[in-house]
Design a protein around this motif. Structure first.
Motif, mmCIF file in Angstrom:
data_model
loop_
_atom_site.group_PDB
_atom_site.id
_atom_site.type_symbol
_atom_site.label_atom_id
_atom_site.label_comp_id
_atom_site.label_asym_id
_atom_site.label_seq_id
_atom_site.Cartn_x
_atom_site.Cartn_y
_atom_site.Cartn_z
ATOM 1 N N THR A 299 1.142 -0.988 0.298
ATOM 2 C CA THR A 299 0.069 -0.172 0.245
ATOM 3 C C THR A 299 0.895 1.285 -0.454
ATOM 4 O OG1 THR A 299 -1.981 -1.691 1.165
ATOM 5 C CG2 THR A 299 -2.060 0.930 1.134
ATOM 6 N N LYS A 300 2.017 1.282 0.832
ATOM 7 C CA LYS A 300 2.556 2.669 1.077
ATOM 8 C C LYS A 300 3.393 3.035 -0.414
ATOM 9 C CE LYS A 300 6.578 0.304 2.155
ATOM 10 N NZ LYS A 300 8.149 0.297 2.898
ATOM 11 N N ARG A 301 3.218 2.289 -1.742
ATOM 12 C CA ARG A 301 3.398 2.745 -2.525
ATOM 13 C C ARG A 301 3.051 3.830 -3.200
ATOM 14 N NH1 ARG A 301 4.531 -3.101 -5.872
ATOM 15 N NH2 ARG A 301 3.046 -3.558 -5.361
ATOM 16 N N PHE A 302 1.080 3.573 -3.234
ATOM 17 C CA PHE A 302 0.779 4.776 -3.428
ATOM 18 C C PHE A 302 0.567 5.754 -2.627
ATOM 19 C CE2 PHE A 302 -0.596 0.229 -4.935
ATOM 20 C CZ PHE A 302 -0.580 0.538 -6.612
ATOM 21 N N LEU A 303 1.093 6.040 -1.608
ATOM 22 C CA LEU A 303 1.142 6.840 -0.462
ATOM 23 C C LEU A 303 2.223 7.708 -1.101
ATOM 24 C CD1 LEU A 303 -0.830 4.949 3.048
ATOM 25 C CD2 LEU A 303 -2.395 6.316 0.967
ATOM 26 N N LYS A 304 1.628 8.909 -0.654
ATOM 27 C CA LYS A 304 2.734 10.104 -0.620
ATOM 28 C C LYS A 304 3.354 9.407 1.007
ATOM 29 C CE LYS A 304 0.932 12.818 -4.830
ATOM 30 N NZ LYS A 304 1.059 14.384 -5.027
ATOM 31 N N PRO A 305 4.384 10.126 1.296
ATOM 32 C CA PRO A 305 5.063 10.217 2.413
ATOM 33 C C PRO A 305 4.836 11.890 3.186
ATOM 34 C CG PRO A 305 6.698 10.717 0.559
ATOM 35 C CD PRO A 305 5.517 10.379 0.670
ATOM 36 N N SER A 306 3.937 12.220 1.940
ATOM 37 C CA SER A 306 4.099 13.779 3.163
ATOM 38 C C SER A 306 3.644 14.766 2.138
ATOM 39 C CB SER A 306 5.134 14.131 3.748
ATOM 40 O OG SER A 306 5.823 14.627 2.778
ATOM 41 N N SER A 307 2.874 15.852 2.504
ATOM 42 C CA SER A 307 1.809 16.678 2.016
ATOM 43 C C SER A 307 1.454 18.332 2.193
ATOM 44 C CB SER A 307 0.382 16.194 1.405
ATOM 45 O OG SER A 307 -0.637 16.194 2.584
ATOM 46 N N SER A 308 2.015 19.067 1.259
ATOM 47 C CA SER A 308 2.220 20.825 1.836
ATOM 48 C C SER A 308 0.579 21.214 2.623
ATOM 49 C CB SER A 308 2.114 21.564 0.652
ATOM 50 O OG SER A 308 1.539 21.114 -0.051
ATOM 51 N N THR A 309 1.062 21.968 3.711
ATOM 52 C CA THR A 309 0.320 22.728 3.984
ATOM 53 C C THR A 309 -0.836 23.657 3.273
ATOM 54 O OG1 THR A 309 1.145 21.608 5.930
ATOM 55 C CG2 THR A 309 -0.376 23.858 6.486
ATOM 56 N N LEU A 310 -2.279 23.414 3.559
ATOM 57 C CA LEU A 310 -2.958 25.075 2.428
ATOM 58 C C LEU A 310 -2.875 25.708 3.838
ATOM 59 C CD1 LEU A 310 -5.464 22.757 0.548
ATOM 60 C CD2 LEU A 310 -3.538 23.574 -0.159
ATOM 61 N N HIS A 311 -2.946 27.170 3.316
ATOM 62 C CA HIS A 311 -2.982 28.105 4.119
ATOM 63 C C HIS A 311 -4.643 29.042 3.361
ATOM 64 C CE1 HIS A 311 0.168 27.242 6.840
ATOM 65 N NE2 HIS A 311 0.992 27.206 5.610
ATOM 66 N N ALA A 312 -4.440 29.025 2.311
ATOM 67 C CA ALA A 312 -6.010 29.985 2.207
ATOM 68 C C ALA A 312 -6.069 29.794 0.619
ATOM 69 C CB ALA A 312 -5.471 31.882 2.540
ATOM 70 N N PHE A 313 -7.024 29.804 0.125
ATOM 71 C CA PHE A 313 -7.655 29.497 -0.858
ATOM 72 C C PHE A 313 -7.573 31.471 -1.616
ATOM 73 C CE2 PHE A 313 -8.922 25.404 -0.515
ATOM 74 C CZ PHE A 313 -7.842 24.460 -1.010
ATOM 75 N N VAL A 314 -7.735 31.396 -3.409
ATOM 76 C CA VAL A 314 -8.050 32.410 -3.700
ATOM 77 C C VAL A 314 -8.860 32.383 -4.439
ATOM 78 C CG1 VAL A 314 -7.036 34.518 -5.406
ATOM 79 C CG2 VAL A 314 -5.547 33.285 -3.772
ATOM 80 N N ASP A 315 -10.170 33.103 -4.402
ATOM 81 C CA ASP A 315 -11.416 32.428 -4.751
ATOM 82 C C ASP A 315 -10.919 33.377 -6.525
ATOM 83 O OD1 ASP A 315 -11.794 34.854 -4.433
ATOM 84 O OD2 ASP A 315 -13.549 34.837 -3.467
ATOM 85 N N SER A 316 -12.493 32.900 -7.198
ATOM 86 C CA SER A 316 -13.000 33.906 -8.729
ATOM 87 C C SER A 316 -12.721 34.979 -8.410
ATOM 88 C CB SER A 316 -13.800 33.074 -9.419
ATOM 89 O OG SER A 316 -14.683 33.838 -8.672
ATOM 90 N N SER A 317 -12.724 35.740 -7.816
ATOM 91 C CA SER A 317 -13.310 37.340 -7.351
ATOM 92 C C SER A 317 -11.243 37.857 -7.275
ATOM 93 C CB SER A 317 -13.987 37.724 -6.782
ATOM 94 O OG SER A 317 -13.487 37.412 -5.009
ATOM 95 N N LYS A 318 -10.423 36.689 -7.008
ATOM 96 C CA LYS A 318 -9.232 37.298 -6.352
ATOM 97 C C LYS A 318 -9.648 37.691 -5.123
ATOM 98 C CE LYS A 318 -7.708 36.738 -10.453
ATOM 99 N NZ LYS A 318 -6.488 35.763 -11.110
ATOM 100 N N GLN A 319 -10.156 37.276 -4.806
ATOM 101 C CA GLN A 319 -10.055 37.204 -2.449
ATOM 102 C C GLN A 319 -9.010 36.066 -1.947
ATOM 103 O OE1 GLN A 319 -11.704 40.176 -1.278
ATOM 104 N NE2 GLN A 319 -12.087 40.703 -3.356
#
Length: 386
Positions: A299-319
């Motif tokens: 199973t570990k061959r299909f799992l990434k050891p780590s992923s980046s943390t998301l702090h914020a999103f930018v919507d379509s209106s650039k907010q």
């Protein structure tokens, strides 16, 4: 003793060797792979001791006790355990060597060791029994193997009754490497083949094949590898394959039908077996079972050891959106639109094909009677026949 040659010749065994006090002597103990053994630290020359991890631990001690040795029997006493067997060449006949036998038997009594001697002599130079065993906590059977030998001693055969723990090692032979190396060595053996001395050449060639097979054989822990197909199913698949070759050779239609039915049965059985193995692995994936080790290693061959943390999103209106609940809603809307199925029109080749334009498409089709139609068809048939 050439240790490198012994290691090649007995590559299917674990190799335990204790040097002697000169270059012509030593003690060698071979244990088949799959049996758990530990070597006992012993510095005495010509004395080799191992512990076999059976249900009841058993210690095997091999010795070569020639007359001019540097140690005495009392030096072996610390290595005697509650369940122990001491084999070797003692160079003492318990019946004829009075003084030496008395010293040896007194030492055996002090360590609660019982002697077991074969019925026939073991020395080729005299009618003496100098190869035997002492045991403690175990009963053994022992006998002399009177066969052709290059030594001045007959070998002895012994049986110790004990329950060995389950074998956790398997073997695999790399037959592709074997075949490739055999092709490379073909020219050598073709030149070496001598009709005048064919027996010697044949023995050497058989020895070469056995050593090559041993060199191409690897051992592996069974609990670290995938579950193999059961023996019954593997035999059934081999039978179906052999039957299919016979059908191709004989060109029998009945045999082809039978092979087709048997292949369907084999596929269903194999699919059912793999499904059972998958359900077992899923059920035991969070336990300490060896199956869980195999499951997570795949199973570990299909799992990434780590992923980046998301702090914020930018919507379509650039907010910039930092609230977790709004970020989840924005991500859900994005992936919902991304994976939405688009309407795809696939035209039918007959009903949806474009109309063909003709030069006389405006002309009306004249009315025809049934009699005229039949006569026209008969006339066309007569033309084709003629």
């Amino acid at each position: 003793m050439d240790i490198s040659l012994c290691e090649k010749a007995f590559s299917n065994y674990k190799f335990f060797y204790q040097k002697g006090e000169n270059r012509n002597c030593g003690v060698l103990v071979l244990v088949k792979h799959g049996i758990h053994v530990n070597r006992v630290d012993c510095k005495l020359p010509n004395v080799c001791a191992i512990d076999i991890n059976a249900e009841d631990e058993l210690r095997i001690i091999g010795i070569y006790a020639f007359d001019s040795r540097s140690w005495s029997w009392d030096n072996i006493s610390p290595f005697i355990s509650n369940r122990c067997a001491v084999y070797g060449d003692f160079n003492v006949d318990l019946e004829h060597d009075t003084n030496k036998a008395e010293i040896l038997l007194n030492w055996a009594d002090e360590n609660s060791l019982a002697p077991y001697t074969p019925n026939l002599p073991t020395s080729l130079r005299s009618n003496r029994i100098i190869d035997y065993a002492f045991t403690r906590g175990k009963n053994i059977d022992i006998q002399t193997h009177a066969s052709n030998t290059t030594s001045d001693h007959f070998p002895i055969l012994s049986v110790i009754s004990t329950n060995i723990k389950q074998n956790v090692l398997g073997t695999n032979v790399h037959w592709k490497v074997f075949a490739l190396f055999s092709e490379y060595a073909h020219a050598f053996w073709e030149k070496r083949w001598n009709v005048r001395n064919i027996d010697v050449t044949y023995d050497e060639y058989i020895k070469f094949l056995s050593l090559l097979t041993a060199r191409c054989t690897i051992t592996f822990p069974l609990d670290r590898y995938r579950v193999a197909i059961p023996t019954e199913l593997r035999s059934f698949i081999s039978y179906v394959r052999a039957l299919s070759f016979r059908a191709l050779r004989t060109k029998s239609s009945e045999l082809k039908v039978e092979v087709r039915c048997l292949r369907k049965i084999a596929k269903l059985e194999l699919k059912s077996f793999l499904a059972r193995q998958l359900s077992t692995a899923l059920r035991l994936r969070n336990t300490s079972s060896p199956i869980s080790v195999s499951f997570w290693s795949k199973t570990k061959r299909f799992l990434k050891p780590s992923s980046s943390t998301l702090h914020a999103f930018v919507d379509s209106s650039k907010q910039i959106i930092r609230e977790p609940d709004k970020m989840c809603e924005l991500a859900a809307d994005f992936y919902e639109d991304f994976f939405k199925k688009q309407e795809v029109v696939r035209p039918h080749p007959y009903t949806d094909s474009p109309l063909i334009e003709f030069d006389n498409e405006d002309e009306k089709i004249p009315v025809v009677t049934l009699k005229e139609l039949v006569e026209t068809i008969h006339a066309k048939r007569k033309k084709k026949i003629s």
